[in-house]
Design a protein around this motif. Structure first.
Motif, PDB file in Angstrom:
ATOM      1  N   UNK A   1      35.945  37.534  37.042  1.00 22.24           N
ATOM      2  CA  UNK A   1      36.333  37.030  35.722  1.00 22.24           C
ATOM      3  C   UNK A   1      35.150  36.322  35.062  1.00 22.24           C
ATOM      4  N   UNK A   2      34.450  35.540  35.840  1.00 19.04           N
ATOM      5  CA  UNK A   2      33.308  34.797  35.315  1.00 19.04           C
ATOM      6  C   UNK A   2      32.224  35.733  34.797  1.00 19.04           C
ATOM      7  N   UNK A   3      32.015  36.847  35.478  1.00 17.15           N
ATOM      8  CA  UNK A   3      30.955  37.766  35.091  1.00 17.15           C
ATOM      9  C   UNK A   3      31.380  38.717  33.978  1.00 17.15           C
ATOM     10  N   UNK A   4      32.657  39.135  33.975  1.00 18.93           N
ATOM     11  CA  UNK A   4      33.094  40.200  33.066  1.00 18.93           C
ATOM     12  C   UNK A   4      34.114  39.749  32.017  1.00 18.93           C
ATOM     13  N   UNK A   5      34.546  38.476  32.059  1.00 18.17           N
ATOM     14  CA  UNK A   5      35.464  37.929  31.052  1.00 18.17           C
ATOM     15  C   UNK A   5      36.772  38.710  30.967  1.00 18.17           C
ATOM     16  N   UNK A   6      37.342  39.035  32.118  1.00 23.87           N
ATOM     17  CA  UNK A   6      38.648  39.679  32.211  1.00 23.87           C
ATOM     18  C   UNK A   6      39.638  38.646  32.751  1.00 23.87           C
ATOM     19  N   UNK A   7      40.848  38.550  32.192  1.00 21.68           N
ATOM     20  CA  UNK A   7      41.803  37.524  32.640  1.00 21.68           C
ATOM     21  C   UNK A   7      42.018  37.540  34.155  1.00 21.68           C
TER      22      UNK A   7
ATOM     23  N   UNK B   1      21.933  37.630  35.507  1.00 20.12           N
ATOM     24  CA  UNK B   1      21.240  36.654  34.676  1.00 20.12           C
ATOM     25  C   UNK B   1      21.115  37.180  33.240  1.00 20.12           C
ATOM     26  N   UNK B   2      21.696  36.444  32.295  1.00 22.48           N
ATOM     27  CA  UNK B   2      21.637  36.841  30.891  1.00 22.48           C
ATOM     28  C   UNK B   2      22.634  37.906  30.495  1.00 22.48           C
ATOM     29  N   UNK B   3      23.524  38.315  31.410  1.00 23.03           N
ATOM     30  CA  UNK B   3      24.479  39.388  31.124  1.00 23.03           C
ATOM     31  C   UNK B   3      25.804  38.804  30.650  1.00 23.03           C
ATOM     32  N   UNK B   4      26.276  39.208  29.467  1.00 24.20           N
ATOM     33  CA  UNK B   4      27.591  38.823  28.954  1.00 24.20           C
ATOM     34  C   UNK B   4      28.208  40.071  28.334  1.00 24.20           C
ATOM     35  N   UNK B   5      29.175  40.650  29.000  1.00 21.48           N
ATOM     36  CA  UNK B   5      29.717  41.951  28.577  1.00 21.48           C
ATOM     37  C   UNK B   5      30.401  41.888  27.213  1.00 21.48           C
ATOM     38  N   UNK B   6      31.256  40.876  26.973  1.00 23.92           N
ATOM     39  CA  UNK B   6      32.013  40.816  25.731  1.00 23.92           C
ATOM     40  C   UNK B   6      31.080  40.634  24.534  1.00 23.92           C
ATOM     41  N   UNK B   7      30.049  39.798  24.671  1.00 25.63           N
ATOM     42  CA  UNK B   7      29.115  39.582  23.577  1.00 25.63           C
ATOM     43  C   UNK B   7      28.321  40.855  23.270  1.00 25.63           C
TER      44      UNK B   7
END
Length: 344
Positions: free
Chosen positions: A113-119, A329-335
């Motif tokens: 969840x922390x890495x991919x912003x999935x509930x 590092x620096x990876x944000x999927x939703x953004x």
């Protein structure tokens, strides 16, 4: 109140470890450690034992591939999550389990969840499906082994017991039906309550869990999911069976015996101990002894193989935990997805 919660947390952490070491002590209290040393020095084929580790790693990597298939429907219309994150969190969860019993799966969902912003609750639903699939696979293995080797299981159950009489007494007991009716009423009342209050946090969480569970129904590659499931359990069996050829007293045993020992050992997860400690050993020793392996040899096999596999899985998981933040590092999927939308 806080003290009670802290005590419960400590007990949940300590009791599985204490119980596991207690089972180990009981099983190995009278073993000839000189014979174990002799096996380690002159009889064990370390090359074969090391080769067996490849199967365990492969099975856990494929487990990551399978979990990604369950997650994909949750991110439809968005960039696909990184496959490496599913694999690394799967590998790391086993190491977390070594430190805190049963906590690895929750860590897996939280870290993903922390890495991919999935509930988290949706990921928990996929985890339920993941584990349910394993239960089905294990059940099929045990049924197949029981049908192929009925004598072994009849010997375990004890042919002299009146199982038909016990079953008749159970089915004739009014308490069984009362418990069944109460359970149905309880589920019905809970469903009605949550339906009237869909905005409640519990209702929303259960809805997300259910969405995760249903992901297997809407996934695009169900055939691949089945293939992965088969490969996972073939890998776990290879992890176990290849080790037979590292010892002179097990290398002549048949694949059927290995399947029985493997299937029975998998049941050790039902015992609330750390990584099957003690329970796994007892089941494997009992099975090997049934097929003519001396007690000391069977105990040596269980001790060496379990320790080797545990260290291997723990080390690999620790490496995955270290690599995970570095590769993200620096990876944000939703953004990244939002940025892509703006560009279009």
């Amino acid at each position: 109140m806080i003290a009670n919660e802290r005590l419960k947390s400590i007990l949940r952490l300590v009791l599985p470890i204490v119980l596991g070491f207690g089972l180990l002590w009981w099983l190995y209290r009278d073993i000839d450690w000189g014979e174990v040393r002799s096996i380690l020095e002159t009889k064990l084929n370390y090359g074969v034992l090391a080769f067996s580790l490849i199967f365990g790693l492969g099975a856990n990597v494929v487990r990551g591939l399978r979990w990604q298939l369950l997650i994909d429907p949750l991110t439809e219309g968005q960039p696909r999550p990184r496959l490496r994150n599913a694999i690394y969190t799967i590998l790391g969860s086993y190491t977390v389990n070594m430190v805190i019993p049963r906590a690895g799966e929750l860590w897996r969902c939280a870290e993903y969840k922390r890495r991919e912003q999935i509930p988290f609750s949706s990921l928990l639903g996929t985890l339920i499906t993941d584990r349910l699939t394993d239960v089905i696979c294990l059940g099929l293995i045990l049924v197949g082994v029981a049908l192929a080797n009925p004598g072994f299981f009849l010997g375990l159950l004890g042919q002299g017991r009146d199982w038909q009489g016990l079953l008749a007494d159970l089915l004739g007991s009014p308490w069984l039906y009362l418990a069944f009716v109460l359970a149905l009423l309880g589920f019905y009342a809970l469903a009605r309550l949550l339906k009237r209050h869909p905005e409640h946090r519990i209702s929303q969480a259960l809805h997300q869990v259910w969405a995760g569970i249903q992901s297997v129904r809407v996934m695009k590659y169900r055939g691949l999911f089945i293939i992965y499931s088969i490969l996972i359990w073939l890998g776990y069996f290879g992890f176990f069976y290849t080790a037979f050829f590292a010892f002179p007293f097990t290398r002549e045993l048949s694949v059927g015996v290995a399947l029985i020992a493997f299937g029975m050992s998998a049941l050790s997860v039902l015992v609330p101990v750390q990584n099957g400690m003690g329970a796994w050993h007892w089941i494997v020793v009992m099975t090997l002894a049934t097929y003519g392996v001396l007690q000391t040899d069977a105990k040596s096999f269980a001790l060496i193989v379990h320790l080797t596999q545990t260290l291997w899985v723990t080390i690999v998981g620790l490496v995955a935990i270290i690599i995970l933040p570095i590769t993200n590092r620096g990876y944000v999927r939703i953004q990244q997805h939002n940025t892509s939308d703006k560009q279009h």
